[in-house]
Design a protein around this motif. Structure first.
Motif, PDB file in Angstrom:
ATOM      1  N   ALA A 171       0.840  -1.202   0.000  1.00 49.57           N
ATOM      2  CA  ALA A 171       0.000   0.000   0.000  1.00 49.57           C
ATOM      3  C   ALA A 171       0.875   1.253   0.000  1.00 49.57           C
ATOM      4  O   ALA A 171       0.541   2.261  -0.609  1.00 49.57           O
ATOM      5  CB  ALA A 171      -0.933  -0.012   1.199  1.00 49.57           C
ATOM      6  N   ASN A 172       1.981   1.179   0.712  1.00 47.80           N
ATOM      7  CA  ASN A 172       2.955   2.274   0.778  1.00 47.80           C
ATOM      8  C   ASN A 172       4.237   1.699   1.364  1.00 47.80           C
ATOM      9  O   ASN A 172       4.268   0.539   1.766  1.00 47.80           O
ATOM     10  CB  ASN A 172       2.401   3.450   1.598  1.00 47.80           C
ATOM     11  CG  ASN A 172       1.982   3.004   2.987  1.00 47.80           C
ATOM     12  OD1 ASN A 172       2.790   2.463   3.732  1.00 47.80           O
ATOM     13  ND2 ASN A 172       0.713   3.201   3.324  1.00 47.80           N
ATOM     14  N   SER A 196       5.663   1.971   4.164  1.00 48.66           N
ATOM     15  CA  SER A 196       5.703   1.532   5.567  1.00 48.66           C
ATOM     16  C   SER A 196       4.663   0.452   5.871  1.00 48.66           C
ATOM     17  O   SER A 196       4.609  -0.064   6.993  1.00 48.66           O
ATOM     18  CB  SER A 196       5.548   2.721   6.511  1.00 48.66           C
ATOM     19  OG  SER A 196       4.463   3.521   6.128  1.00 48.66           O
ATOM     20  N   ALA A 197       3.831   0.075   4.888  1.00 45.42           N
ATOM     21  CA  ALA A 197       2.827  -0.984   5.077  1.00 45.42           C
ATOM     22  C   ALA A 197       3.506  -2.355   4.984  1.00 45.42           C
ATOM     23  O   ALA A 197       4.587  -2.477   4.417  1.00 45.42           O
ATOM     24  CB  ALA A 197       1.747  -0.858   4.003  1.00 45.42           C
TER      25      ALA A 197
HETATM   26  C1  LIG Z   1       0.216   2.754   4.576  1.00 50.35           C
HETATM   27  O1  LIG Z   1      -0.703   1.690   4.303  1.00 50.35           O
HETATM   28  C2  LIG Z   1      -1.269   1.145   5.466  1.00 50.35           C
HETATM   29  C3  LIG Z   1      -2.080  -0.062   5.024  1.00 50.35           C
HETATM   30  O2  LIG Z   1      -3.000   0.249   4.025  1.00 50.35           O
HETATM   31  C4  LIG Z   1      -2.103   2.211   6.171  1.00 50.35           C
HETATM   32  O3  LIG Z   1      -2.669   1.657   7.351  1.00 50.35           O
HETATM   33  C5  LIG Z   1      -1.216   3.377   6.538  1.00 50.35           C
HETATM   34  O4  LIG Z   1      -1.983   4.406   7.089  1.00 50.35           O
HETATM   35  C6  LIG Z   1      -0.476   3.895   5.310  1.00 50.35           C
HETATM   36  N1  LIG Z   1       0.523   4.850   5.725  1.00 50.35           N
HETATM   37  C7  LIG Z   1       0.772   5.972   5.041  1.00 50.35           C
HETATM   38  C8  LIG Z   1       1.899   6.820   5.559  1.00 50.35           C
HETATM   39  O5  LIG Z   1       0.133   6.275   4.047  1.00 50.35           O
END
Ligand SMILES: *[C@@H]1O[C@H](CO)[C@@H](O)[C@H](O)[C@H]1NC(C)=O
Ligand SMILES: *[C@@H]1O[C@H](CO)[C@@H](O)[C@H](O)[C@H]1NC(C)=O
Length: 251
Positions: free
Chosen positions: A58-59, A61-62
């Motif tokens: 997803a990103n 850090s996910a």
């Molecule tokens: C990254 O993805 C996770 C899972 O979808 C989400 O919970 C989290 O808020 C996201 N973090 C950022 C910095 O976008």
């Protein structure tokens, strides 16, 4: 353990010191966990799968999320060490997953052709396959003196169901399955060409969707590679990791 006992008994009785061979193929057991037996079913095929595990992020850090797999399946049933046939011993048989992972080109149609070569340790985003056309033409695998007959293909269908199409079997065996159990890999498991680790051993049962033909239970064992690095390393929405595994089919 069984093998050592058998060999010890043979040595005590006679001077026989040949390699140990069981009477029937026996599913390997991980020292780190047990998979329930396929009670009431018979072994149909043992295959070596060679391909990729795919992941999405997803990103950065996910956590990486497993999103399918693609592999070519080769028939190794007759290589199982049995009296009068097969490889010299179980260790030689089980070593095939590592051997193939590191010595054979990955039989998939990669967007970056260099990804097929196991000597190239590329970013996971380089192991993405050509959408809609992920497989290379059906072919046996030849490694040195050994020939691994093409057996079929492993993929996830449009509904995300793990599928094993053993198209080269006479009765066109097909497994459409869902995960029913998992076991941690042994500490000695091959961490793969990217060094990320070996995927779990699994028990997969027919998913009762009425798709499967002649296969009720599939085990994934003696895995090599396939674990995702972190999403910060994947550094993109999708990344794939090379792997091999033995698949044992019961029906
Ligand atoms: C990254 O993805 C996770 C899972 O979808 C989400 O919970 C989290 O808020 C996201 N973090 C950022 C910095 O976008
Ligand atoms: C991931 O796996 C699925 C299911 O096997 C496959 O259809 C898809 O092409 C793969 N995606 C990538 C980007 O490799």
């Amino acid at each position: 353990m069984f093998c050592k006992a058998l060999l010890a008994a043979a040595l005590a009785a006679t001077a026989l010191a040949g390699p140990c061979k069981p009477k029937t193929p026996t599913l390997p057991i991980s020292p780190e966990g047990t998979l329930a037996p396929a009670t009431g079913f018979v072994l149909k095929k043992i295959a070596m799968g060679h391909g990729i595990q795919n992941y999405t992020c997803a990103n950065t850090s996910a956590p990486a999320v497993a999103a399918g797999a693609l592999a070519v399946l080769y028939d190794v049933t007759d290589m199982y060490p049995l009296p009068g046939k097969g490889l010299p011993d179980i260790a030689a048989f089980n070593a095939l997953s590592s051997t193939i992972l590191h010595a054979a080109n990955i039989p998939l149609n990669f967007a970056n052709a260099a990804a097929a070569d196991p000597n190239n340790q590329l970013p996971t985003t380089d192991y993405l396959v050509a959408e809609g056309d992920p497989f290379v033409p059906e072919a046996d695998l030849t490694l040195g003196e050994q020939n691994f007959p093409f057996l079929g293909r492993h993929y996830f269908d449009v509904a995300g169901r793990p599928t094993f199409d053993l198209s080269r079997t006479e009765d066109k065996l097909l497994a459409s399955v869902a995960k029913k159990g998992e076991a941690k890999v042994p500490a000695t498991a091959d961490k793969g060409v990217l060094g990320t680790g070996a995927v779990l051993w699994l028990k997969l049962d027919d998913n009762a969707a009425g798709i499967g033909r002649g296969v009720q239970v599939v085990y994934r064992v003696i895995t090599a590679g396939g674990v995702a690095p972190s999403c910060s390393v994947i550094n993109g929405p999708k990344g794939n990791v090379p792997y091999t595994a033995f698949y044992w089919f019961y029906g």
